[in-house]
Design an enzyme around this catalytic site. Structure first.
Site, mmCIF file in Angstrom:
data_model
loop_
_atom_site.group_PDB
_atom_site.id
_atom_site.type_symbol
_atom_site.label_atom_id
_atom_site.label_comp_id
_atom_site.label_asym_id
_atom_site.label_seq_id
_atom_site.Cartn_x
_atom_site.Cartn_y
_atom_site.Cartn_z
ATOM 1 N N LYS A 147 -5.150 -8.125 35.877
ATOM 2 C CA LYS A 147 -4.490 -9.276 36.706
ATOM 3 C C LYS A 147 -3.128 -8.923 36.878
ATOM 4 O O LYS A 147 -2.242 -9.310 36.248
ATOM 5 C CB LYS A 147 -4.640 -10.574 35.772
ATOM 6 C CG LYS A 147 -4.393 -11.964 36.543
ATOM 7 C CD LYS A 147 -4.814 -13.183 35.776
ATOM 8 C CE LYS A 147 -4.406 -14.407 36.501
ATOM 9 N NZ LYS A 147 -4.753 -14.673 37.777
ATOM 10 N N LEU A 205 -11.916 -9.923 39.028
ATOM 11 C CA LEU A 205 -11.352 -10.589 38.004
ATOM 12 C C LEU A 205 -11.963 -11.351 37.203
ATOM 13 O O LEU A 205 -12.730 -12.070 37.715
ATOM 14 C CB LEU A 205 -9.928 -11.234 38.566
ATOM 15 C CG LEU A 205 -9.010 -11.794 37.067
ATOM 16 C CD1 LEU A 205 -8.426 -10.666 36.866
ATOM 17 C CD2 LEU A 205 -8.189 -13.054 37.656
HETATM 18 N N1 PMP Z 1 -10.110 -14.065 40.965
HETATM 19 C C1 PMP Z 1 -8.957 -13.955 41.482
HETATM 20 C C2 PMP Z 1 -8.918 -12.755 42.264
HETATM 21 C C3 PMP Z 1 -7.955 -14.694 40.911
HETATM 22 O O1 PMP Z 1 -6.616 -14.344 41.418
HETATM 23 C C4 PMP Z 1 -8.220 -15.834 40.259
HETATM 24 C C5 PMP Z 1 -7.158 -16.762 39.429
HETATM 25 N N2 PMP Z 1 -6.147 -16.098 39.008
HETATM 26 C C6 PMP Z 1 -9.670 -16.150 39.752
HETATM 27 C C7 PMP Z 1 -10.638 -15.140 40.203
HETATM 28 C C8 PMP Z 1 -10.090 -17.197 38.703
HETATM 29 O O2 PMP Z 1 -9.662 -16.867 37.292
HETATM 30 P P1 PMP Z 1 -9.282 -18.083 36.591
HETATM 31 O O3 PMP Z 1 -10.458 -18.808 36.382
HETATM 32 O O4 PMP Z 1 -8.871 -17.307 35.190
HETATM 33 O O5 PMP Z 1 -8.065 -18.920 37.066
#
Ligand code: PMP
Length: 287
Positions: A147, A205
């Site tokens: 991230k 991610l």
């Molecule tokens: N994919 C990407 C590229 C993201 O930036 C995010 C949000 N941070 C997500 C998926 C979703 O992740 P989360 O459920 O942890 O917010």
């Protein structure tokens, strides 16, 4: 009461919060971040978010700016100072301040910035009608599991969505498969009722909302497939939706202008949104 930010050991009024011009986050995007949802004043799924932070930091060999226990106290204190009920906490750790040089500096201290933001209510129209997505080639690097604050391709993809009148971009890999959205994970429900989302790998991610939902549906005896799916499969799906810490579960009803299923938010999608919101309610009440 002014909103505060936390910057390298101090709580400062948000409008006055500053970092150094040679912070490596600013010059090289050499840092990582987390977004943790706050519901009823409580951090939701804090541990998996901090686990993911640990993973991102570890992959980039950036040290923790403080102990995990101390960080948890700071997060709570900022929520308290900002009287945050519903919203998100944003935290960013960079490799710190050093004279500009690509190689890792020998003596920099990791820099920590934390801010909060109130929830932007999801528009009733988005919930009632679902949202449109457009598709774009996934031009990101091959470590999307980290991230990292290096989000330029994501920014460009979101902007293209906005300019096309869409809510999000779904990114397509070289094999024609959907990886994820620019800031959300992508899901479909097949015509025979299977729930499909891309498997965890360096191509996406690993969303905390994605994982929470997978854990929640396990008890519902749905058929869940964590695997690649093509854009053609997405377009032929019965339902589609996206997940993230700020959107929760949001129906996707158009892909590149074409309706998904009957063009209305899917029944299973809306049920899963309720399931996720109950999870947040329970998590907040249990703390
Ligand atoms: N994919 C990407 C590229 C993201 O930036 C995010 C949000 N941070 C997500 C998926 C979703 O992740 P989360 O459920 O942890 O917010």
């Amino acid at each position: 009461m002014p909103r505060h930010a936390y910057v390298n050991g101090r709580y400062v009024p948000h409008g006055e919060a500053q970092v150094h011009i040679e912070d490596r986050g600013y010059q090289f995007a050499d840092g990582v971040y987390e977004v943790v949802p706050v519901f009823a004043g409580r951090l939701i799924d804090e541990e998996p978010h901090l686990d993911r932070l640990a993973y991102s930091l570890g992959e980039l060999r950036i040290a923790w700016p403080m102990s995990r226990a101390a960080l948890k106290l700071v997060l709570r204190e900022l929520i308290r100072r900002n009287s945050l009920a519903n919203g998100i906490v944003y935290l960013q750790v960079t490799r710190g301040v050093a004279p500009r040089d690509h190689r890792f500096p020998e003596h920099s201290r990791p820099a920590l910035v934390i801010t909060t933001r109130r929830a932007r209510p999801i528009s009733p129209a988005h919930l009632a009608n679902g949202v449109p997505v457009v598709t774009l080639p996934d031009i990101r690097w091959r470590r999307c599991d980290i991230k990292s604050v290096s989000l330029l391709p994501n920014v460009l993809a979101k902007q293209q969505a906005v300019e096309a009148g869409a809510y999000e971009s779904w990114l397509i890999d070289a094999e024609g498969c959907v990886t994820e959205g620019s800031s959300t994970n992508a899901w479909i429900v097949t015509k025979d009722g299977r729930l499909v989302t891309r498997d965890r790998s360096a191509a996406i991610l690993s969303g905390i909302t994605r994982q929470a939902l997978l854990d929640l549906v396990e008890v519902e005896q749905l058929i869940v497939e964590e695997r690649r799916f093509t854009l053609a499969e997405a377009k032929a799906a019965a339902e589609a939706f996206l997940t993230s810490s700020s959107s929760f579960v949001l129906p996707v009803t158009r892909i590149d202008g074409a309706p998904v299923g009957d063009g209305k938010p899917g029944r299973l999608t809306l049920k899963l949104r309720d399931t996720y919101i109950s999870h947040m309610n329970h998590a907040a009440a249990a703390l």
